[in-house]
Motif scaffolding. Structure first.
Motif, short mmCIF file in Angstrom:
data_model
loop_
_atom_site.label_atom_id
_atom_site.label_comp_id
_atom_site.label_asym_id
_atom_site.label_seq_id
_atom_site.Cartn_x
_atom_site.Cartn_y
_atom_site.Cartn_z
N GLU A 168 0.85 -1.18 0.00
CA GLU A 168 0.00 0.00 0.00
C GLU A 168 0.89 1.24 0.00
N GLY A 169 0.98 1.88 -1.16
CA GLY A 169 1.77 3.10 -1.29
C GLY A 169 0.88 4.33 -1.33
N ASP A 170 1.51 5.49 -1.56
CA ASP A 170 0.76 6.74 -1.63
C ASP A 170 -0.10 6.82 -2.88
N ALA A 171 0.36 6.24 -3.99
CA ALA A 171 -0.35 6.39 -5.25
C ALA A 171 -0.91 5.08 -5.78
N THR A 172 -0.43 3.93 -5.31
CA THR A 172 -0.87 2.64 -5.84
C THR A 172 -1.02 1.64 -4.70
N VAL A 173 -1.83 0.61 -4.98
CA VAL A 173 -1.98 -0.53 -4.08
C VAL A 173 -1.77 -1.79 -4.92
N PHE A 174 -0.74 -2.55 -4.59
CA PHE A 174 -0.39 -3.75 -5.34
C PHE A 174 -0.62 -4.97 -4.47
N SER A 175 -1.26 -6.01 -5.01
CA SER A 175 -1.47 -7.26 -4.29
C SER A 175 -1.24 -8.43 -5.23
N ALA A 176 -0.72 -9.51 -4.68
CA ALA A 176 -0.44 -10.73 -5.45
C ALA A 176 -0.76 -11.94 -4.60
N ASP A 177 -1.27 -13.00 -5.26
CA ASP A 177 -1.64 -14.24 -4.58
C ASP A 177 -1.10 -15.41 -5.40
N ILE A 178 -0.30 -16.26 -4.77
CA ILE A 178 0.29 -17.43 -5.42
C ILE A 178 -0.15 -18.67 -4.65
N ARG A 179 -0.59 -19.71 -5.39
CA ARG A 179 -1.07 -20.92 -4.72
C ARG A 179 -0.78 -22.15 -5.57
N HIS A 180 -0.48 -23.24 -4.88
CA HIS A 180 -0.23 -24.53 -5.55
C HIS A 180 -0.86 -25.65 -4.72
N LEU A 181 -1.64 -26.52 -5.39
CA LEU A 181 -2.29 -27.66 -4.75
C LEU A 181 -1.87 -28.95 -5.46
N ARG A 182 -1.55 -29.95 -4.66
CA ARG A 182 -1.11 -31.23 -5.21
C ARG A 182 -1.65 -32.35 -4.31
N THR A 183 -2.40 -33.27 -4.91
CA THR A 183 -2.98 -34.39 -4.18
C THR A 183 -2.70 -35.68 -4.95
N SER A 184 -2.36 -36.71 -4.21
CA SER A 184 -2.05 -38.00 -4.84
C SER A 184 -2.55 -39.14 -3.96
N ASP A 185 -2.80 -40.29 -4.58
CA ASP A 185 -3.15 -41.51 -3.86
C ASP A 185 -2.27 -42.64 -4.40
N LYS A 186 -2.64 -43.90 -4.10
CA LYS A 186 -1.81 -45.02 -4.51
C LYS A 186 -1.78 -45.21 -6.03
N ASP A 187 -2.78 -44.65 -6.71
CA ASP A 187 -2.82 -44.76 -8.17
C ASP A 187 -2.08 -43.62 -8.87
N GLY A 188 -1.69 -42.61 -8.14
CA GLY A 188 -0.98 -41.48 -8.76
C GLY A 188 -1.62 -40.15 -8.42
N LEU A 189 -1.35 -39.15 -9.19
CA LEU A 189 -1.87 -37.80 -8.95
C LEU A 189 -3.37 -37.74 -9.21
N THR A 190 -4.07 -37.07 -8.30
CA THR A 190 -5.49 -36.79 -8.50
C THR A 190 -5.78 -35.29 -8.62
N GLN A 191 -4.84 -34.47 -8.23
CA GLN A 191 -5.00 -33.02 -8.32
C GLN A 191 -3.63 -32.39 -8.45
N ASN A 192 -3.53 -31.48 -9.40
CA ASN A 192 -2.27 -30.76 -9.59
C ASN A 192 -2.57 -29.47 -10.33
N ASN A 193 -2.68 -28.38 -9.59
CA ASN A 193 -2.96 -27.09 -10.21
C ASN A 193 -2.25 -25.98 -9.45
N ALA A 194 -2.14 -24.87 -10.10
CA ALA A 194 -1.49 -23.69 -9.53
C ALA A 194 -2.01 -22.46 -10.25
N TYR A 195 -1.95 -21.33 -9.55
CA TYR A 195 -2.31 -20.08 -10.21
C TYR A 195 -1.56 -18.93 -9.55
N VAL A 196 -1.43 -17.89 -10.33
CA VAL A 196 -0.81 -16.64 -9.89
C VAL A 196 -1.76 -15.51 -10.26
#
Length: 351
Positions: A168-196
């Motif tokens: 939060e500056g005097d003239a601008t407000v900058f925000s960023a969100d980074i996330r990564h999800l990974r789920t696996s079971d005995k058969d392999g990956l069931t979830q693998n995603n990410a976003y910025v």
């Protein structure tokens, strides 16, 4: 005989006046005979002390008496004003409520507002730091971690990591969100995603509740019909309600989205509508609800929406416990499910 008597009286008077005049002339000549003569030309005849009595100083006793008579009495000393006693300053109700130790722990407002993220200041020459170019600002950074696992008849484990940055500056407000999800079971990956996601706001000077914004989202999902989706939009936002505890923002704008590695080709123009509500329930509890809606300008290209809700409980040493749920909906999933719901219990570290 009658004329002789008056004449005799006149003659006697003249004789008397002549005698007096001669006597006075002689006396005057004696008194002023020394005028105009030098000291050596004056007569040396001694004169009586009575003639110089007015030149002599009085005796000591007479002099002291005259001095005491003519001397003015001293002025009486006026009483000095008493110094005003300083009244003790009465403490304010806030100071009475707060203990003494609490004041030591409190930081000045300037130190809280003028921060530089990892640096206490921006040294000369560190041009790679954003504060070097855009001035002083207030930073809020956090990292989150969530782990889930299961063994037995079913074996699975889930990992979720993320980070948030807000400046939060005097003239601008900058925000960023980074996330990564990974789920696996005995058969392999069931979830693998990410976003910025990132958002840049410019508060308008004409009115403090209005601001312009620009957003860019990059999403990756191995189990979706696309490999990567790029979303870019901008518009105007308005704060209908804002207090120290509550912040509600509405936004409207337009932009486009494009999917890579998907049957849906090309750029899709779309609008954007959003609402974000943050409320501080108590000193250590807060919640946030965010909703974004992306309708395409052409009806056959569908629409998308993202709903995110979280509840946070502050712990000690900058740690917090967060319960979150996010639902992502796509009306054109290309033979995949329309909804993806992610929920988690996370440990957050603020720095």
């Amino acid at each position: 005989m009658g004329w002789i008597f008056p004449h005799s009286i006149l003659i006697v008077s003249l004789i008397s006046l002549t005698t007096l005049a001669s006597y006075s002339h002689a006396a005057d000549s004696e008194d002023f005979d020394g005028i105009g003569l030098s000291y050596f030309e004056q007569s040396s005849v001694d004169k009586s002390d009575s003639e110089f009595v007015h030149y002599l100083m009085p005796e000591d006793d007479v002099q002291s008496f005259l001095t005491s008579v003519l001397e003015l009495p001293p002025l009486p000393e006026l009483p000095k004003p008493k110094p005003e006693e300083e009244k003790p300053v009465e403490p304010t109700p806030e100071e009475v409520e707060k203990p003494k130790d609490a004041k030591k722990d409190e930081k000045p407002k300037e130190e809280e507002e003028d921060t530089y993220g990892y640096f206490d200041y921006v040294p000369y020459g560190q041009y790679y730091h954003v504060d070097y170019w855009f001035g002083k600002a207030k930073w809020k950074n956090s990292a989150e971690l969530g782990l889930n696992g299961q063994t037995g008849n079913t074996e699975s484990n889930s990992l979720r990591v993320g980070a948030k940055i807000k400046r939060e500056g005097d003239a601008t407000v900058f925000s960023a969100d980074i996330r990564h999800l990974r789920t696996s079971d005995k058969d392999g990956l069931t979830q693998n995603n990410a976003y910025v996601k990132h958002k840049l706001e410019w508060p308008l000077k004409i009115h403090e509740k209005w601001s312009l914004f620009e957003k860019t989202d990059v999403e990756y999902d191995e189990f979706k019909a696309f490999d990567m989706r790029l979303v870019f939009n901008g518009g105007v936002s308005y704060k209908p309600y804002k207090t120290d505890a509550t912040d509600w923002t509405l936004s409207i704008g337009s932009g486009f989205s494009q999917e890579y590695g998907s049957p849906q080709k090309g750029i899709i123009p779309e609008a954007t509508l959003g609402s974000e509500l943050t409320h501080q329930i108590t000193e250590k509890q807060s919640f946030q609800i965010k909703f974004e809606f992306f309708p395409a300008f052409e009806a056959n290209q569908g629409y998308r929406s993202v709903t995110d809700a979280s509840y946070t409980i502050a712990l000690d040493h900058g740690l917090s416990l967060k319960l979150s749920a996010e639902d992502r909906y796509d009306s054109t999933p290309n033979n995949r499910k329309r909804n993806d719901l992610d929920y988690a219990c996370l440990l957050i570290w603020q720095f």
